[in-house]
Design a protein around this motif. Structure first.
Motif, PDB file in Angstrom:
ATOM      1  N   GLN A   3      33.677  12.403  26.504  1.00  0.00           N
ATOM      2  CA  GLN A   3      33.852  11.022  26.661  1.00  0.00           C
ATOM      3  C   GLN A   3      33.089  10.014  26.068  1.00  0.00           C
ATOM      4  N   PRO A  15      30.292   5.646  29.119  1.00  0.00           N
ATOM      5  CA  PRO A  15      30.666   6.158  30.520  1.00  0.00           C
ATOM      6  C   PRO A  15      29.251   6.332  31.176  1.00  0.00           C
ATOM      7  N   ASP A  16      29.026   6.294  32.464  1.00  0.00           N
ATOM      8  CA  ASP A  16      27.855   6.453  33.180  1.00  0.00           C
ATOM      9  C   ASP A  16      27.294   8.075  33.202  1.00  0.00           C
ATOM     10  N   ALA A  17      26.417   8.617  33.045  1.00  0.00           N
ATOM     11  CA  ALA A  17      26.104   9.738  33.216  1.00  0.00           C
ATOM     12  C   ALA A  17      25.853  10.281  34.846  1.00  0.00           C
ATOM     13  N   PRO A  18      26.505  11.530  35.344  1.00  0.00           N
ATOM     14  CA  PRO A  18      26.178  11.853  36.552  1.00  0.00           C
ATOM     15  C   PRO A  18      24.905  11.864  36.773  1.00  0.00           C
ATOM     16  N   GLU A  19      24.268  11.609  37.993  1.00  0.00           N
ATOM     17  CA  GLU A  19      23.070  11.859  38.513  1.00  0.00           C
ATOM     18  C   GLU A  19      22.636  13.432  38.647  1.00  0.00           C
ATOM     19  N   PRO A  20      21.594  13.924  38.323  1.00  0.00           N
ATOM     20  CA  PRO A  20      21.178  15.508  38.417  1.00  0.00           C
ATOM     21  C   PRO A  20      21.014  15.884  40.167  1.00  0.00           C
ATOM     22  N   GLU A  21      21.492  16.906  40.443  1.00  0.00           N
ATOM     23  CA  GLU A  21      21.461  17.315  41.700  1.00  0.00           C
ATOM     24  C   GLU A  21      20.158  17.525  42.678  1.00  0.00           C
TER      25      GLU A  21
END
Length: 59
Positions: A3, A15-21
């Protein structure tokens, strides 16, 4: 990752990166360094007296 590459090719915003869990493990580098230095300065353990292959002790 794909992406991000596609967005760059098409000159779109990234695109925004997902936050780490959960957060990663944080090390205290100064404490680790002080521990390593202390261990290096500590007197070495005594080693047994060297013996030759014939079983006689060396002076």
């Amino acid at each position: 990752m794909e992406q991000i590459i596609e967005a760059k090719r098409e000159e779109k915003p990234r695109p925004d990166a997902p936050e780490p869990e959960k957060p990663g493990r944080v090390l205290d580098l100064m404490a680790a360094l002080e521990e390593a230095v202390s261990a290096a300065k500590a007197p070495a353990a005594r080693t047994p007296t060297y013996t030759s292959c014939r079983g006689r002790r060396r002076p």
